[in-house]
Design a protein around this motif. Structure first.
Motif, PDB file in Angstrom:
ATOM      1  N   PHE A 116      13.378  29.360  -7.454  1.00 48.36           N
ATOM      2  CA  PHE A 116      13.599  29.849  -6.121  1.00 48.36           C
ATOM      3  C   PHE A 116      15.052  29.803  -5.837  1.00 48.36           C
ATOM      4  O   PHE A 116      15.241  30.738  -5.074  1.00 48.36           O
ATOM      5  CB  PHE A 116      12.656  29.001  -5.298  1.00 48.36           C
ATOM      6  CG  PHE A 116      12.814  29.323  -3.680  1.00 48.36           C
ATOM      7  CD1 PHE A 116      12.104  30.586  -3.086  1.00 48.36           C
ATOM      8  CD2 PHE A 116      13.548  28.630  -2.909  1.00 48.36           C
ATOM      9  CE1 PHE A 116      12.108  30.869  -1.941  1.00 48.36           C
ATOM     10  CE2 PHE A 116      13.684  29.115  -1.626  1.00 48.36           C
ATOM     11  CZ  PHE A 116      12.923  30.147  -1.141  1.00 48.36           C
ATOM     12  N   ALA A 117      15.902  28.657  -5.971  1.00 46.08           N
ATOM     13  CA  ALA A 117      17.116  28.612  -5.574  1.00 46.08           C
ATOM     14  C   ALA A 117      17.938  29.720  -6.111  1.00 46.08           C
ATOM     15  O   ALA A 117      18.731  30.310  -5.730  1.00 46.08           O
ATOM     16  CB  ALA A 117      17.595  27.433  -5.879  1.00 46.08           C
ATOM     17  N   THR A 118      17.660  30.132  -7.560  1.00 48.73           N
ATOM     18  CA  THR A 118      18.429  31.160  -8.191  1.00 48.73           C
ATOM     19  C   THR A 118      18.133  32.386  -7.759  1.00 48.73           C
ATOM     20  O   THR A 118      19.244  33.006  -7.494  1.00 48.73           O
ATOM     21  CB  THR A 118      17.826  31.230  -9.668  1.00 48.73           C
ATOM     22  OG1 THR A 118      17.995  29.848 -10.333  1.00 48.73           O
ATOM     23  CG2 THR A 118      18.631  32.264 -10.443  1.00 48.73           C
ATOM     24  N   LYS A 119      16.937  32.737  -6.978  1.00 53.02           N
ATOM     25  CA  LYS A 119      16.635  34.154  -6.491  1.00 53.02           C
ATOM     26  C   LYS A 119      17.422  33.871  -5.204  1.00 53.02           C
ATOM     27  O   LYS A 119      17.715  35.137  -4.768  1.00 53.02           O
ATOM     28  CB  LYS A 119      15.110  34.274  -6.599  1.00 53.02           C
ATOM     29  CG  LYS A 119      14.461  34.478  -7.850  1.00 53.02           C
ATOM     30  CD  LYS A 119      12.923  34.492  -7.739  1.00 53.02           C
ATOM     31  CE  LYS A 119      12.022  34.639  -9.048  1.00 53.02           C
ATOM     32  NZ  LYS A 119      10.955  34.467  -8.972  1.00 53.02           N
ATOM     33  N   ALA A 120      17.170  32.922  -4.375  1.00 53.29           N
ATOM     34  CA  ALA A 120      17.635  32.866  -3.084  1.00 53.29           C
ATOM     35  C   ALA A 120      19.276  32.960  -3.053  1.00 53.29           C
ATOM     36  O   ALA A 120      19.785  33.604  -2.056  1.00 53.29           O
ATOM     37  CB  ALA A 120      16.965  31.931  -2.393  1.00 53.29           C
ATOM     38  N   LEU A 121      19.817  32.282  -3.876  1.00 51.28           N
ATOM     39  CA  LEU A 121      21.236  32.314  -3.726  1.00 51.28           C
ATOM     40  C   LEU A 121      22.241  32.785  -4.935  1.00 51.28           C
ATOM     41  O   LEU A 121      23.292  32.627  -4.772  1.00 51.28           O
ATOM     42  CB  LEU A 121      21.535  30.663  -3.907  1.00 51.28           C
ATOM     43  CG  LEU A 121      21.007  30.010  -2.679  1.00 51.28           C
ATOM     44  CD1 LEU A 121      21.465  28.164  -2.910  1.00 51.28           C
ATOM     45  CD2 LEU A 121      21.915  30.154  -1.422  1.00 51.28           C
ATOM     46  N   GLY A 122      21.422  33.100  -5.865  1.00 50.63           N
ATOM     47  CA  GLY A 122      22.279  34.040  -7.030  1.00 50.63           C
ATOM     48  C   GLY A 122      23.278  34.797  -6.685  1.00 50.63           C
ATOM     49  O   GLY A 122      24.332  34.618  -7.292  1.00 50.63           O
ATOM     50  N   ARG A 123      23.131  35.692  -5.798  1.00 48.49           N
ATOM     51  CA  ARG A 123      24.498  36.629  -5.523  1.00 48.49           C
ATOM     52  C   ARG A 123      25.200  36.162  -4.196  1.00 48.49           C
ATOM     53  O   ARG A 123      26.110  36.494  -4.013  1.00 48.49           O
ATOM     54  CB  ARG A 123      23.629  38.075  -5.113  1.00 48.49           C
ATOM     55  CG  ARG A 123      23.114  38.463  -6.765  1.00 48.49           C
ATOM     56  CD  ARG A 123      22.851  40.164  -6.276  1.00 48.49           C
ATOM     57  NE  ARG A 123      22.011  40.556  -7.597  1.00 48.49           N
ATOM     58  CZ  ARG A 123      21.764  41.868  -7.483  1.00 48.49           C
ATOM     59  NH1 ARG A 123      21.630  42.529  -6.407  1.00 48.49           N
ATOM     60  NH2 ARG A 123      21.274  42.338  -8.655  1.00 48.49           N
ATOM     61  N   LEU A 124      24.346  35.681  -3.435  1.00 50.27           N
ATOM     62  CA  LEU A 124      24.969  35.196  -1.827  1.00 50.27           C
ATOM     63  C   LEU A 124      26.119  34.043  -2.100  1.00 50.27           C
ATOM     64  O   LEU A 124      26.943  34.032  -1.684  1.00 50.27           O
ATOM     65  CB  LEU A 124      23.811  34.766  -0.908  1.00 50.27           C
ATOM     66  CG  LEU A 124      22.977  35.691  -0.659  1.00 50.27           C
ATOM     67  CD1 LEU A 124      21.828  35.284   0.452  1.00 50.27           C
ATOM     68  CD2 LEU A 124      23.426  37.046   0.143  1.00 50.27           C
ATOM     69  N   GLY A 128      27.394  27.314  -4.531  1.00 50.96           N
ATOM     70  CA  GLY A 128      26.501  26.684  -4.092  1.00 50.96           C
ATOM     71  C   GLY A 128      25.207  26.517  -4.942  1.00 50.96           C
ATOM     72  O   GLY A 128      24.655  25.635  -5.264  1.00 50.96           O
ATOM     73  N   LEU A 129      24.935  27.682  -5.455  1.00 50.88           N
ATOM     74  CA  LEU A 129      23.714  27.657  -6.792  1.00 50.88           C
ATOM     75  C   LEU A 129      24.157  26.925  -7.820  1.00 50.88           C
ATOM     76  O   LEU A 129      23.126  25.805  -8.301  1.00 50.88           O
ATOM     77  CB  LEU A 129      23.534  29.092  -7.303  1.00 50.88           C
ATOM     78  CG  LEU A 129      22.362  29.304  -8.258  1.00 50.88           C
ATOM     79  CD1 LEU A 129      21.176  28.823  -7.881  1.00 50.88           C
ATOM     80  CD2 LEU A 129      22.096  30.709  -8.810  1.00 50.88           C
ATOM     81  N   ARG A 130      25.412  26.901  -8.455  1.00 57.39           N
ATOM     82  CA  ARG A 130      25.531  25.788  -9.552  1.00 57.39           C
ATOM     83  C   ARG A 130      25.337  24.556  -9.309  1.00 57.39           C
ATOM     84  O   ARG A 130      24.969  23.589 -10.057  1.00 57.39           O
ATOM     85  CB  ARG A 130      27.157  26.210  -9.836  1.00 57.39           C
ATOM     86  CG  ARG A 130      27.122  27.602 -10.636  1.00 57.39           C
ATOM     87  CD  ARG A 130      28.613  27.557 -11.462  1.00 57.39           C
ATOM     88  NE  ARG A 130      29.790  27.466 -10.470  1.00 57.39           N
ATOM     89  CZ  ARG A 130      30.302  28.907  -9.862  1.00 57.39           C
ATOM     90  NH1 ARG A 130      29.645  29.951 -10.217  1.00 57.39           N
ATOM     91  NH2 ARG A 130      31.094  28.692  -9.256  1.00 57.39           N
ATOM     92  N   ALA A 131      25.922  24.153  -7.830  1.00 53.85           N
ATOM     93  CA  ALA A 131      25.786  22.838  -7.353  1.00 53.85           C
ATOM     94  C   ALA A 131      24.422  22.381  -7.363  1.00 53.85           C
ATOM     95  O   ALA A 131      23.775  21.245  -7.841  1.00 53.85           O
ATOM     96  CB  ALA A 131      26.466  22.458  -6.137  1.00 53.85           C
ATOM     97  N   ILE A 132      23.626  23.028  -6.592  1.00 56.11           N
ATOM     98  CA  ILE A 132      22.127  22.921  -6.526  1.00 56.11           C
ATOM     99  C   ILE A 132      21.477  22.789  -8.174  1.00 56.11           C
ATOM    100  O   ILE A 132      20.471  21.894  -8.256  1.00 56.11           O
ATOM    101  CB  ILE A 132      21.367  24.047  -5.725  1.00 56.11           C
ATOM    102  CG1 ILE A 132      21.937  23.843  -4.435  1.00 56.11           C
ATOM    103  CG2 ILE A 132      19.831  23.834  -5.714  1.00 56.11           C
ATOM    104  CD1 ILE A 132      21.354  24.786  -3.494  1.00 56.11           C
ATOM    105  N   THR A 133      21.799  23.708  -8.876  1.00 52.38           N
ATOM    106  CA  THR A 133      20.823  23.652 -10.192  1.00 52.38           C
ATOM    107  C   THR A 133      21.392  22.677 -11.066  1.00 52.38           C
ATOM    108  O   THR A 133      20.683  22.030 -11.879  1.00 52.38           O
ATOM    109  CB  THR A 133      21.180  25.134 -10.902  1.00 52.38           C
ATOM    110  OG1 THR A 133      22.623  25.061 -11.110  1.00 52.38           O
ATOM    111  CG2 THR A 133      20.580  26.223 -10.140  1.00 52.38           C
TER     112      THR A 133
END
Length: 231
Positions: A116-124, A128-133
């Motif tokens: 879900f995080a990848t889909k929501a933040l991948g391009r935006l 932040g996505l790298r930190a969350i993942t």
């Protein structure tokens, strides 16, 4: 006289029931090793003498307020192979076949959060996505380690060595594995998968999890319904 529940208490009961049902759906599969979708629930419930509409089923899963007859809850419990008390009582003990699958369910849900995080933040927000993942990957590894070394295998932890793992491209929520085996190996795998009510891909996934010390359907007798094979 029995005290009338407030709207807040009714909502809390509905949400608790939804969590229980969704946990069962994560941990239990039908006789063919497939997850229970609505058509499977409807058909199995009708065999018990109770009809569950699609609307009611959706409301149950989403924790929405509704009047739920005890007969409906008993039908669901029968279909999923648990004691009705688990659904009827808030403090009911977790069914053994669900408890044994909790490590895999928790890991699965962490992967779902990651997807879900990848889909929501991948391009935006790639940073932040790298930190969350990173945080989620660490949590997944802790869950895997806890399941692997929680009394099912030797207590001495061995460090895994090798290249770091890079998340592959997903096909839906899964990774497609492609390879070649000998015809005799394919025949043996097909036979063993059928014995456990699994597809070939589910059988392979179960072998991978068993090699890591995780509980799988391969360690249990053929029963219906049975715990879900690893995804």
């Amino acid at each position: 006289m029995k005290r009338k529940l407030t709207e807040g208490e009714k909502l809390r009961r509905a949400q608790i029931l939804a969590r229980k049902i969704n946990l069962l759906l994560d941990a239990i599969v039908d006789q063919g090793g497939r997850p229970y979708d609505y058509p499977a629930i409807e058909a199995a419930a009708e065999k018990t003498g109770y009809f569950i509409s699609r609307t009611r089923w959706s409301m149950l899963k989403n924790g929405q307020l509704q009047v739920v007859p005890d007969a409906c809850l008993c039908a669901i419990a029968t279909v999923l192979g648990v004691d009705p008390e688990y659904l009827l009582r808030e403090d009911a003990k977790l069914p053994p076949q669900v408890e044994v699958m909790l490590p895999q369910v928790r890991i699965k849900r962490l992967y779902e959060v990651r997807d879900f995080a990848t889909k929501a933040l991948g391009r935006l927000d790639p940073e932040g996505l790298r930190a969350i993942t990173t945080i989620l990957d660490q949590a997944v590894q802790r869950r895997i380690d806890a399941a692997r070394f929680s009394g099912r295998v030797a207590g001495t932890r061995q460090q895994d060595e090798g290249p770091s793992y890079a998340s592959p491209k997903l096909d839906g929520r899964r990774v497609a594995l492609r390879g070649r085996v000998l015809p005799a190996q394919h025949a043996r795998a097909t036979t063993q998968a059928a014995r456990h009510g699994l597809s070939l891909s589910e059988y392979l996934a179960a072998l991978i999890d068993r090699d890591s010390g995780l509980p799988t359907r391969l360690d249990q007798g053929p029963e219906a319904p049975t715990p879900r094979a690893s995804s």
